[in-house]
Write an enzyme that holds these catalytic residues in place. Structure first.
Site, PDB file in Angstrom:
ATOM      1  N   CYS A  43       0.852  -1.322   0.006  1.00  0.00           N
ATOM      2  CA  CYS A  43      -0.118  -0.292  -0.053  1.00  0.00           C
ATOM      3  C   CYS A  43       0.777   1.298   0.139  1.00  0.00           C
ATOM      4  CB  CYS A  43      -0.970   0.018   1.303  1.00  0.00           C
ATOM      5  SG  CYS A  43      -2.150   1.540   1.295  1.00  0.00           S
ATOM      6  N   CYS A  48      -1.383   1.642  -2.930  1.00  0.00           N
ATOM      7  CA  CYS A  48      -2.521   2.784  -2.837  1.00  0.00           C
ATOM      8  C   CYS A  48      -1.989   4.169  -2.935  1.00  0.00           C
ATOM      9  CB  CYS A  48      -3.146   2.572  -1.308  1.00  0.00           C
ATOM     10  SG  CYS A  48      -3.554   0.921  -0.973  1.00  0.00           S
ATOM     11  N   LYS A  51       0.134   5.333  -6.166  1.00  0.00           N
ATOM     12  CA  LYS A  51      -1.046   5.420  -7.094  1.00  0.00           C
ATOM     13  C   LYS A  51      -2.119   6.619  -7.220  1.00  0.00           C
ATOM     14  CE  LYS A  51      -4.528   2.879  -6.134  1.00  0.00           C
ATOM     15  NZ  LYS A  51      -5.392   1.647  -5.913  1.00  0.00           N
ATOM     16  N   TYR A 178      -9.225  -3.465 -11.147  1.00  0.00           N
ATOM     17  CA  TYR A 178      -8.909  -2.216 -10.979  1.00  0.00           C
ATOM     18  C   TYR A 178      -7.747  -1.539 -10.797  1.00  0.00           C
ATOM     19  CZ  TYR A 178      -7.152  -3.600  -6.264  1.00  0.00           C
ATOM     20  OH  TYR A 178      -6.259  -4.083  -5.340  1.00  0.00           O
ATOM     21  N   GLU A 182      -7.092   1.462 -13.391  1.00  0.00           N
ATOM     22  CA  GLU A 182      -6.533   2.952 -12.642  1.00  0.00           C
ATOM     23  C   GLU A 182      -5.228   3.103 -13.390  1.00  0.00           C
ATOM     24  OE1 GLU A 182      -7.714   2.173  -7.880  1.00  0.00           O
ATOM     25  OE2 GLU A 182      -5.992   1.341  -8.689  1.00  0.00           O
ATOM     26  N   HIS A 436     -26.720  21.801  -1.648  1.00  0.00           N
ATOM     27  CA  HIS A 436     -26.703  21.986  -2.932  1.00  0.00           C
ATOM     28  C   HIS A 436     -25.865  23.442  -3.143  1.00  0.00           C
ATOM     29  CE1 HIS A 436     -28.846  22.762  -6.681  1.00  0.00           C
ATOM     30  NE2 HIS A 436     -29.023  24.150  -6.614  1.00  0.00           N
ATOM     31  N   GLU A 441     -25.344  15.299  -3.980  1.00  0.00           N
ATOM     32  CA  GLU A 441     -26.891  15.409  -3.239  1.00  0.00           C
ATOM     33  C   GLU A 441     -27.781  14.705  -4.208  1.00  0.00           C
ATOM     34  OE1 GLU A 441     -29.144  19.161  -4.334  1.00  0.00           O
ATOM     35  OE2 GLU A 441     -27.439  19.812  -5.788  1.00  0.00           O
TER      36      GLU A 441
END
Length: 452
Positions: A43, A48, A51, A178, A182, A436, A441
């Site tokens: 990681c 992670c 990346k 993934y 990625e 908003h 939302e």
């Protein structure tokens, strides 16, 4: 009672191993940790963290272009320096390595540099040093898998992508998971011409079908050449670079070929078989619900075992082991609503069940989905679109699946994951006031289910 050198000996200094060692030591246990490479594991060093840093770097290319719609002008085009990015990333990783070391030493963990092997159920050999422990924890993670293909000596795996020299102007990515998606997105954003090969008809096996299709469309829109139902038969080196001969008879030339075709548990050479530890067909350590292997004194957490390959999952499993051995007693983790993100461009964020999984488990569902252009892009000139989807069990009104493809999807879905873990219903979503104007939302304003 036998006397041991340590109460807990951890093999592997990645996320799970460091967390277990540090927390056990803080609870008064005598702990040792063996690691043959830099602390932090995949990681921190080649996963992670780098990346995500490179994903940030790639996103600036679009930001520069999009800013023109908001009145920004540049006297000359921005120029990307690959070597500066690599150097700054390496500096940050070294800083994190140091933090991990300080945390362990501060907790009183004995750090041992080297490759550890099990001699028996309570004994570990690291070089010339032999240690005994009441409990052993295997936390050695996973490693990239490259299938047998002619010319495989010419390819690279994900671990090597952050230090390629020189920057590949043409990149061929093999795989549809993934990591493949990625890195295809990242290098496309940094300026490479990217071709991606996937042996099946879809990207991202295990993700919701609508998410998979939407992402493929968005990746193709920004110039990634995705070819489905396609494999490589042979790779050769040419004066101009590498040449991949495809199963269809086509040829693709590139400067680098990345194989991101999955990861396997990193168990080879640990002496697990000699110690009697049962492994599954992938080479992973088979564990029970308390992460105990077939040998009562040996535990395993993270990618080296048989559950979800995610850093936060490894951390949670590590804490479950520490609690069982040095805390309040055994407890189990619930993996059902584990959120995750894929840092493609655009990002994916997801929590809970896919539509197919939910139909198989719950039966009748209500599906809510929305696809739209975010407010930001009304002036940016970008064609990027956002996709959102809610899956609701009709009988209970509970939201059992939440999926998003769009900017900052991981950040948005993390908050909704808390609500889903708490059992939020669609009525709760409907009664929640949205912020908003935001993209997020939309999750609390979708009112009409899809027909059928």
């Amino acid at each position: 009672m036998p006397t041991f050198d340590f109460d807990l000996f951890v093999i592997g200094g990645g996320s799970g191993g460091v967390r277990a060692a540090r927390m056990a030591a803080q609870r008064g246990a005598r702990v040792a940790l063996a690691e043959c490479a830099e602390l932090g594991g995949t990681c921190v060093n080649v996963g992670c963290i780098p990346k995500k840093l490179y994903s940030y770097a790639a996103s600036y290319a679009d930001a520069f272009t999009e800013s023109e719609g908001y009145g920004w002008q540049f006297d000359s085009p921005p120029r990307f320096d690959w070597n500066v990015l690599k150097a700054n990333r390496a500096k940050e990783i070294r800083r994190l390595n140091g933090i991990y070391r300080s945390l362990l030493e501060g907790a009183g963990v004995t750090l041992i540099q080297g490759w550890a092997q099990l001699a028996d159920a309570h004994t570990v050999q690291v070089g010339d040093r032999r240690c005994t422990a009441r409990h052993l924890l295997i936390a050695t993670g996973g490693m990239p898998f490259v299938p047998e293909v002619a010319g495989r000596e010419h390819v690279v795996v994900s671990d090597a992508m952050f230090d390629l020299d020189p920057f590949p102007k043409r990149l061929l990515v093999v795989g549809g998971g993934y990591i493949a998606c990625e890195l295809a997105s990242i290098f496309n954003g940094l300026g490479a011409k990217v071709t991606q090969l996937q042996r099946t008809a879809h990207l991202l096996n295990g993700f919701d079908e609508d998410v998979r299709q939407f992402l493929a469309k968005e990746m193709g829109r920004v110039g990634i050449d995705i070819r489905f139902n396609c494999e490589i038969d042979m790779i050769t080196r040419l004066d101009s670079g590498l040449c991949a001969l495809l199963s269809r008879g086509q040829r693709v030339e590139s400067d680098a070929i990345l194989y991101a075709t999955g990861r396997v548990p990193n168990t080879q050479g640990l002496g697990l078989e000699a110690a009697g530890v049962e492994l599954d067909e992938r080479g992973g350590v088979v564990v029970d619900k308390h992460y105990r292997s077939s040998v009562p004194s040996i535990y395993a957490v993270g990618d080296v075992s048989t559950r979800q390959q995610l850093t936060p999952v490894a951390l949670a499993e590590a804490m479950a082991v520490v609690d069982a051995l040095f805390g309040a007693g055994p407890r189990t983790l619930d993996y059902e609503f584990t959120p995750t993100a894929v840092f493609t461009h655009p990002n994916i964020g997801t929590c809970g069940f896919t539509e197919a999984e939910a139909r198989a488990k719950f039966g009748k569902l209500d599906i809510f989905s929305s696809e739209f252009k975010a407010l930001r892009h009304t002036l940016s000139g970008s064609g990027e679109r956002t996709f959102m989807k809610l899956i609701v069990e009709r009988k209970t009104d509970r939201v059992v699946g939440l999926h998003m493809v769009g900017p900052e999807a991981g950040e948005i879905v993390q908050g909704f994951a808390v609500a889903m873990r708490a059992g939020a219903t669609k009525q709760v979503f409907d009664r929640t006031i949205g912020i908003h104007p935001t993209v997020a939302e939309e999750f609390v304003t979708m009112r009409e289910p899809m027909p059928g």
